[in-house]
Design an enzyme around this catalytic site. Structure first.
Site, mmCIF file in Angstrom:
data_model
loop_
_atom_site.group_PDB
_atom_site.id
_atom_site.type_symbol
_atom_site.label_atom_id
_atom_site.label_comp_id
_atom_site.label_asym_id
_atom_site.label_seq_id
_atom_site.Cartn_x
_atom_site.Cartn_y
_atom_site.Cartn_z
ATOM 1 C CE LYS A 82 -2.402 1.593 3.599
ATOM 2 N NZ LYS A 82 -3.475 1.760 4.601
ATOM 3 N NE ARG A 126 -5.516 -1.094 6.872
ATOM 4 C CZ ARG A 126 -4.691 -0.456 7.656
ATOM 5 N NH1 ARG A 126 -5.055 -0.081 8.883
ATOM 6 N NH2 ARG A 126 -3.479 -0.131 7.239
ATOM 7 C CE LYS A 246 4.940 10.499 26.726
ATOM 8 N NZ LYS A 246 6.273 11.060 27.016
#
Length: 341
Positions: A82, A126, A246
């Site tokens: 891709k 996808r 985080k």
């Protein structure tokens, strides 16, 4: 998948061709992604780390072209690439979608190219299928509320896919820095899902606090989503990678990725945490394919906070492109292009 030995040709499939083959709906992508994740978990693939092509003046995190190669084994082996480009200013400056892509498939016996497919539809759908497959295993059963942060084309495919796959959804809480984008997405989804309550949340925090499943679909380059916003039992599909602070990775009950090597690079949040000594492969709960094949557990109770951080794999694109290539070949859809003529 074999190359013609007399006069090699390429099958070209446009986006309209893909839609004619069912590419506008989630079901073929979900089935293909499950197959791909099984192959990933079993090691039946080759997937080099994807290079990012950037140059001076292309300074936004979304300004890049990525090459994503993969070999996929099994009964129908195929290789492919891709080639996906993105520019943050495309919508405002050129009235184009931010990202575009093509996918090239190659026969594995000759290594000749056999197909070129428009790639942006496959790429978006996808990615939505990854969220759907992960939701099967990682979301609380019978969930009712979804939050979507960012309301562009990727968000539309994500929400369409979840609505097609999970009829339990009752409410979708939406937020975007552009209020017009929220209203546009609501109008589009209402056409087919008028029974669902679509809520303009007004803030990212308000949307996230209300949700059992959270999907991030932004182009942010800095975290904003705080651990304190998360309700007990939430599943976060962190599609846009940079959204979550985080400490969410450190405090979540389970952190899942699609591929560890792909995720731990390019100074994304996981990579930053690893470099700071705050996260590691050993602290990761699983790669998603390991959960799909039953090697690792998915959700184990209703209170777990689970974070999926999917960088996106070339394998996902190639397994979906293989599906549409085979279907097009059977149905005679697409244009055959001579390689030499």
């Amino acid at each position: 998948m074999k190359t013609s030995t007399s006069s090699p040709t390429l099958l070209y499939l446009s986006q309209n061709d893909l839609r004619a083959l069912g590419g506008g709906q989630s079901h073929p992508y979900v089935e293909a992604i499950v197959d791909g994740l099984v192959s990933h978990a079993r090691g039946d693939y080759v997937q080099p780390l994807k290079p990012y092509l950037r140059w001076p003046g292309a300074d936004h995190i979304a300004d890049r072209i990525i090459a994503m190669p993969c070999y996929l084994g099994g009964e129908q082996p195929v290789a492919g690439l891709k080639w996906v480009g993105s520019r943050q200013h495309n919508p405002s400056r050129f009235d184009l979608e931010r990202a575009s892509a093509i996918i090239v498939l190659n026969d594995t016996q000759t290594n000749y190219p056999i197909a070129i497919l428009e790639g942006s539809l496959i790429s978006g759908m996808r990615t939505a299928a990854i969220t759907a497959v992960a939701t099967r295993y990682l979301a609380r059963e019978g969930f009712t509320d979804v939050a979507c942060i960012g309301c562009g084309p990727i968000a539309r495919m994500q929400m369409q896919t979840l609505l097609e796959q999970f009829p339990c959804i009752e409410r979708i809480h939406l937020f975007d820095l552009s209020g017009a984008a929220v209203e546009t997405l609501i109008a589009a989804l209402m056409e087919n899902y008028s029974e669902v309550n679509f809520i303009n949340a007004g803030s990212a925090e308000s949307a996230v606090r209300a949700a059992d499943v959270v999907v991030t679909c932004t182009v942010t380059d800095s975290p904003y989503l705080a651990y304190e916003w998360l309700r007990s039992g939430v599943f976060i599909s962190n599609i846009s990678i940079m959204d979550v602070h985080k400490n969410v990775y450190e405090k979540a009950d389970k952190v899942v990725v699609d591929d560890w090597d792909q995720s731990n690079r390019e100074k994304k949040i996981i990579n930053q945490l690893v470099l700071e000594g705050r996260f590691s492969r050993e602290r990761l709960h699983a790669e998603l394919g390991e959960i799909v094949i039953g090697r690792r557990p998915g959700r184990e109770n209703d209170d777990e906070i689970i974070l999926l951080n999917p960088m996106g794999m070339a394998l996902d694109d190639i397994v979906c492109a293989r599906h549409f290539y085979r279907l097009a070949y059977e149905q005679g859809i697409g244009i055959q292009l001579p390689l030499y003529g």
